[in-house]
Structure formats: structure tokens, C-alpha cells
Design an enzyme around this catalytic site. Sequence first.
Site, mmCIF file in Angstrom:
data_model
loop_
_atom_site.group_PDB
_atom_site.id
_atom_site.type_symbol
_atom_site.label_atom_id
_atom_site.label_comp_id
_atom_site.label_asym_id
_atom_site.label_seq_id
_atom_site.Cartn_x
_atom_site.Cartn_y
_atom_site.Cartn_z
ATOM 1 N N PHE A 1 48.174 30.932 29.031
ATOM 2 C CA PHE A 1 46.806 30.947 28.505
ATOM 3 C C PHE A 1 45.863 31.350 29.632
ATOM 4 C CE2 PHE A 1 42.606 29.401 27.674
ATOM 5 C CZ PHE A 1 42.419 29.614 26.316
ATOM 6 N N THR B 1 24.634 40.008 35.255
ATOM 7 C CA THR B 1 23.282 39.536 35.550
ATOM 8 C C THR B 1 23.284 38.229 36.333
ATOM 9 O OG1 THR B 1 22.333 40.615 33.628
ATOM 10 C CG2 THR B 1 21.082 38.790 34.550
ATOM 11 N N LYS C 1 36.602 25.217 35.208
ATOM 12 C CA LYS C 1 36.759 23.804 34.821
ATOM 13 C C LYS C 1 36.272 22.830 35.905
ATOM 14 C CE LYS C 1 40.358 24.376 31.316
ATOM 15 N NZ LYS C 1 39.932 23.642 30.125
ATOM 16 N N ASP D 1 46.307 31.769 38.256
ATOM 17 C CA ASP D 1 45.203 31.240 37.460
ATOM 18 C C ASP D 1 45.225 29.715 37.584
ATOM 19 O OD1 ASP D 1 43.698 30.113 35.437
ATOM 20 O OD2 ASP D 1 44.280 31.580 33.911
#
Lengths: 499, 499
Positions: free
Chosen positions: B217, B381, B358, B327
Site C-alpha cells: 500500500f 504551492t 503519519k 516507504d
Amino acid sequence: MFSKNFPKLTQLIPRQGASLNGKLSTTSAQAAQLKGLENEPNEPIIKTNIPGPKSKELISEIGNIQQAGTVVFFTDYEKSTGNYIADADGNHLLDIYMQIASLPLGYNHPDIQKVIANPKNHNIFVNRPALGTNPPMYLFEKLSNIINSVAPKGLNMIQTMACGSCANENAYKAIFIRYNTLMRGGKELTQEDLNECVMNKGPGCPDLSILSFKGGFHGRTLGALATTHSKAIHKLDVPTLDWPIAPFPRYKYPLEENTEYNKKQDEECLKEIEQIIDHFNTVVKKPVAGIVVEPIQSEGGDHHGSPYFFQQLQKLGKKHNSMLLIDEVQTGLGATGKLWAHEHFNLPESPDLMTFAKKMQIGGYFYSDKFKTQPYRIFNTWLGDPARILFLEETLNVIKRDNLIQLNKEVGDYLLANLRNLCKTYPGLIANARGLGTFCAFDGATAKIRDDLILKLKNMGIQCGASGDVAFRIRPSLIFTKNHTDIFVDRLDKALKSF
Amino acid sequence: MFSKNFPKLTQLIPRQGASLNGKLSTTSAQAAQLKGLENEPNEPIIKTNIPGPKSKELISEIGNIQQAGTVVFFTDYEKSTGNYIADADGNHLLDIYMQIASLPLGYNHPDIQKVIANPKNHNIFVNRPALGTNPPMYLFEKLSNIINSVAPKGLNMIQTMACGSCANENAYKAIFIRYNTLMRGGKELTQEDLNECVMNKGPGCPDLSILSFKGGFHGRTLGALATTHSKAIHKLDVPTLDWPIAPFPRYKYPLEENTEYNKKQDEECLKEIEQIIDHFNTVVKKPVAGIVVEPIQSEGGDHHGSPYFFQQLQKLGKKHNSMLLIDEVQTGLGATGKLWAHEHFNLPESPDLMTFAKKMQIGGYFYSDKFKTQPYRIFNTWLGDPARILFLEETLNVIKRDNLIQLNKEVGDYLLANLRNLCKTYPGLIANARGLGTFCAFDGATAKIRDDLILKLKNMGIQCGASGDVAFRIRPSLIFTKNHTDIFVDRLDKALKSF
């Protein structure tokens, strides 16, 4: 329920005629006492070159740990106030770019400061929640207020996200989910279909597309980037999705002197858009589930489309079952003298979805019931940040109380009239003044002239920016007044004179 | 310079032996006085079913304006404290899920409250900046502190982003940009190439891929979602990129009784991974520029890979010029009893990039100089939110001061020993206890048993979650102690007994 008494922003804006001749209506005359301007200097204060020595030192230092080539200067956010941005070297620039069009009420607005000064709000900042699983008790009320206050008619639901790219990515997903669900016509997927879909295969993983426009910008994550076509540097070396790209009108200015040419632009684009949709639906077999479009191409060069173009685009989409997503990330929240820029188009009905970010301080999109999905299909851990939702709520209060959208319309008309005059005065240097509200732009005769102009203005105390190949982009806050316009126009005139 | 004196978190953690027998070392004995636990109740307080009537009412209301099916209950963040989450109905649950593994120091931690109580910090919250163009003056110092404190060895640069999906999307872009630049070998692109690339065509828009793993995931935006393969519901109806997907080991537990089987898992997976890379590089002609992998498949079922597997994976990547992106969005910042979970693998060198989000409270990735790009290629931005960077900085201070990673290791060992015992006691109901630090899981015999267990525990005052098809996922804060473990284990025992 509080939300029911929360009036629409648009209902609060008196539809007064704006004055182009420099005499502003009562509303704007009150701008002198406008909240947020209390501590502004009278004009820019420039003590060093921009960037100054301290900024340069920090740029060199941060270059060791980050890409530093995009830094304009290091900013002193404590000393920045109203429309004036302060830098590390003690300079104070009039900011007509406002954090890439994203700070709605300027710097250190007193009402926004109150949000953070109130200890009752602190637990909202301290405990960053997973909004989808454990929303705070006040969330329904806050989101209802936002919807009741600013949602386009008929788009009575909201999905918050962390930024503009995520807003568009998830709106694309909402479109694909609805389109493919409709195509299935109620047929259930088998367990094998579902297993295949996890492995990027099969009918659960359809070959659908989103149509986007040449010159458009919708973000930089891979899905959003596949629909972004403004500059090569954004896209270079990144794989993409082979989705349809259509032409967007390129008008000649002034509009009133080029009606025939511009109408032809609309017709030619619309014709080609329909051909492309048809080709993708029937030949390429990558059906166009949605169309994503900015009301004004805001990053790709301030290209406008006419109300007629957008009305016909909506019609085309309906005809071919392509849902219309209007991306108001940059144009939204009063920047064009209306709450949402697409209100200028008098569309027969609202777009299917509308994304937002920037001035809204959080990303997200408004949608209607038909895009409601099963749980966990549009989801992530944070789904935005409730701290930013607090600031948004207060920002909406201030916009209403101080009638800032009407102010933007009036100041914008004044600004545009002045830009047109300058285009006439310096025809070899600048042209094509255009805009809605203060969301204005003009073109440099060349990219070099445009870039030199930005540099000159910076050193004269104006913080400004570019869009597209040759456009000069103006994106002030919503507390930008006639007085600020005069300061800007005066220096722009001087800068042009110096070429 | 402050940052130079900012010690690595890992340097501060005494490498004490952990005790599996329930007697904790001095470090953890001090946990009784641990900051953040001051206002906790002695145990869960349950007054209603979960969700209670007030939550149900709010769920029904919010269902009119949002997808509401993911809401567990509405949360009273003011009354939540330490490891206890309070809901709208006056219930206080021991939270071993902590906002989907994302709140590092529990609720209303006094040191985090100080960040927001300090008026000097308020301008950072009030003026949301565009970090790439107008960074605040303190940004270099804050990011340096973060890098010096927690960056993996050799990854001395940082790119902040708003969330985990954006972190991975942009890390993929960094990989593609580097890979394609290397492939070009210094050859300049023509203006025609650049124009084509804007239109999603040509050599500037290469057909490269990222290899991901079955069960992995990495987020839900379109690029990240193409590498996510945990559940059909995340992916259904969304178009994707045809990138390679490889098997990830599926071990039998307890590990020590299944060494031969598990070693074979590693070898078979590694063999297939190499075949897939080779196939994509030479036959499909969609070269594998990068490999993205979680140290533990955290959403897809708590599947672990051995140090040997990860060491060989890194070797394989190097052999085929596929860059390794680890990850650590869910596993990072001390959750596994080490600062980063991949430290458990003793890799010969750091991964090429490492993403986070997280518990770090912002998204982003660490990288080395070789991934530095020209300006505006990795950009947006906001590039995250400096308010969250402030909270992160203080979080790191607390983790160091209170030795929380060592605490996590010791409490985790104690927790795992207890889970193993329960697996022996209830062999027909649960099995396969596994974990690193408190990042633990076990499997239900069926999905129904797992789901029923979560529901039972919720009504006994334990907030917990699922991962994958049958796993029960445990993701407490870093101030979760032996005492909290005892309360959880006691109720888990009772819940299992009640089947």
C-alpha cells in the site's frame, strides 16, 4: 442548527455597478478602514537588492538540504502585514502574488490571529485527526457552514483533501467510479474480477480517460500531471497516461475589437473537442469519463474562455456522458470578483464537480449526491487538516462582513482599466490586458521583457509573478484596494519607462 | 548553528537488552512518570455502545454532506488524553490504533500543547506560506534539525509534502527524472521534444515503471494507487498504469519453527522479482526505474520480510539500475522499536529514497544529492505545512528526552510475548502473532472472527483496527506502556473467551 442560518456569500454581495473611472462606490470607499490594513506601511520599503544578502545566505544554506532554485527570498512572516510581505533583509514589498494566489486575507490579519489566540481552539491543532474515521464533534457544523456559505448550487456535499493536486486526483476518481458503475449497469463483479483489479487488470480497472486542455494546469502528482499541459519543466521525464488533450481558445484583445476572431476560436475549439471525445470513445476505446477545465488557465498563461465556450462545453459533455469538473483551485473564493469564477459563465446548471484549494486553505471538492461512493473508495488518513478548516471558516466570515468580493470586483475593474491604459502607452513592451476582478494579467512582448519587468518591479518593491510563456500574473489578496492598485500601477509605469 | 548540535535520535537510545518476561528495564520503569499520561483514566470508561447515540446522530447528519460509512465514532478531542480517546458520548477508549497510526505522542500531550500556547509561534500558523518560493526565515534551521535528528544515513536532503500519497508520488517523480536523465546520457532535448512532452508524448515523456508488491500500500492518488495492491475497494473502477507487480514473502509463524519454509519464500520471491524486472526491461520495454516497498506491509495484512530478503532486494535493484524507495509512512518514527523500520534489516547502505508521513505529521521524503533536480520539477504551492513542521520538531525533542523508541522496543517485546501466549490459548480463533516494537499484529482464523473481535473490543473500551484480509493491527502511540499493554491483553483475553 447554526448552519441553516449561515447565509450564502453571494446573497450578501450588493450588485452595485462598478466604476471604471477611479471613483469607487461606497463599499470600496470604506476600504480605507478595511480590517487587515492597520499596520501596513504607506508604500514599499526597499533597503537592499531582492534577494538581499541575508536571503542569499539562507538560499545558499538551504541549497544543501533542498532544491533552492525556486526561492524568491526568505520571508519574515512576523513582520509581514496586510498586503505587504517583509523579507529577511528588512524590505517590505507590496505583494500582488500572495503565496502563489493562496493567502486570501493578506498577512497577519487580526481576525485570523484571533482563531489561533483562542485557547478553546488549541486542541484542534494539537491532535491531528484521521477525519474519515474519527472526526471531531464539530466537523459536521463546520463543513455545513462551508457548504451553506460557498458551495455551488446543487453541489451540496464536500470532500476535504490536503492540497490541490489531491483534490483533482480524487475528483478524477469520483468521476471514474461513477462512470464505470453506470457502464456496469448494476452487474455485480465476480470475486475473480476483484482479485484482478487489485493486480491492475480486468473490468474493475477500466481504460477510461479525462479530457484536459492544452495550456491547462491541474497539479503535479501523476494523475493530475497527465492533465497538466502548461510547461515542459513540470512534465519532463515523468511517465504519463495517454489521455485526450484538446485545444483551449486563444483570444485576441481587446475582446470588443476582436469578437469575430474570438468567436471563431470558440467554434473551432468546440468542434475539435467533440471530434476528440468521439475518437476516444469509439476508436481509441478509452472513453472520456470526464472533462477537467480551469475557468481561466491560471498557470499556463492566463487564457480566458468565453461564457459561450463554457456553456457549449457543458452541453458537449452532457451529450457524450463526460462529466464536467471545473478546477477552481486558483480562480476560486472571490479572486475574480465573484465567489467562483465559473459564475461569470451563466452555465445552465452547476458543473458536476468543482475542486478548490489555495485561498480555501485546504484542498477538496464539492459534489452532488450522485458521486457519493461506498466507504473507503475516496479516502486517506488525514483527509486534509481541521486546523485549516478553522481558518477557512473565519476567512469566510471576514469576506462576508467586509464585503470583500464586491471590493475585489470594483478594484479589479479599476486595475484592468489602468492596465489597458498602460498597454496603450507601451505598445512595444506589453499587450493584451485582461482579467476578471483583480485576477488580471497582461503579456510581455517577449518572455525576456516579461521576466525583466518582474525583476525590475521586485527591486522597486512589488512582489509579482509570471504565468505561461509571456504573461505577467496578478494575484493579490482580497484586501487589495484602489490605493494599493495606484502604488502598483505607478511603479509598473516607471518600470516600463525604464526599458 | 543549532542544527549541528542536534544529536541523532539513534545516538540517544541506549542499546539495552529488552526483557520478555514482564520485568522491564529501568528506562521503562520510569514510564510510570512518563510525560503525557498525567490525565489518563486508570482504565477505559464505557457508558454506551460504540458508536453511542450522539455519535450515531452525528454520523447520520454528516452522511448528508459526506461519505460517512468510514466513521468509527465522533471524537471529543478536548477530553481525549494520553492513550485514551474520548467520544461524543462520554466513553473513553484505550486507543491502540491512534488515528490510523498517525499520532505519535497520544492526545493533548503537554509539550505539544506548549507549541501552540506560545504566541511567538502564532504567525507560523496564521500565514500559510508557499514554502518553495517564500520560505520562512526559520525553515533552514527547522529542516536541518529534522535531518540531523532522523534522516537515514546518507540521505541528507529533505522534501516536505502535504501527505503520504504526495510523498510517494513525488519520490516516484524523483526516481523517473534521475533514471531518464541518466538514460539520456547528457544529450539535450530539442525544443520539439519539449513541446511533445507537454502533450504527453515523445522522449521527454518516457515509458518507465515502478515495481511494487502484491499486498503493498502506497497511497490512493493515481500514481500511488498504481503501486497499491492491498484491497479491491481501493482500486475498483480507477484506471491505472501497467507497471510490474511482484510477490512479497508470506511467512509462517512462529518464525523460529518455520525457518526453512520462510527462507524458501524469500528465495522464490527474489527469483520472481528478478524475472519480472528483466521482462519489463527487455521484453515489455517499460524499464523498472524504481522499486517501492514497505518494510512491513502495513495496510495489506502486516506481512513482514526478513533482513535477508531486503538485503537481496537492494542488491537486485542495484544490479538492474532500479532505485530502491522504502516507504516508511506507517512504519516510521519509532513505531517498530527503531527509528525507521528498515534499520532492522542491516542494509549494506541506505535506500535511495525514503518516504514518510503519519507520525511525522507532515509528508515527504529524504534523499541524497543525486536526486536534486532543476527548479520547479518537484514542486507545488504549499509543499506541506510549516505549522506541522513545528509540531514535528517538538515531537522529536520529546522522543529523545523521554527515550520513547527504547520504550517502544521494550513494551513491544512484552506485548508480542503476550500475543504469542494468547495464540497458544485460543488456537482456533487467532494465530501468527508477529511484530517489531509495538507494531504488532495477529490473524483471526477468519475475517468474521477478526471483525467480531474488533467490535467486541471496541465495546470493552479498546479502539483497534484491521489490516488485510484477516489481520488485527496494533498501532499505539509512542507513550504506550506496559500498563496499557496489560489492560489491552486482559480485555483481548476476555473477548476471545466470549466467542
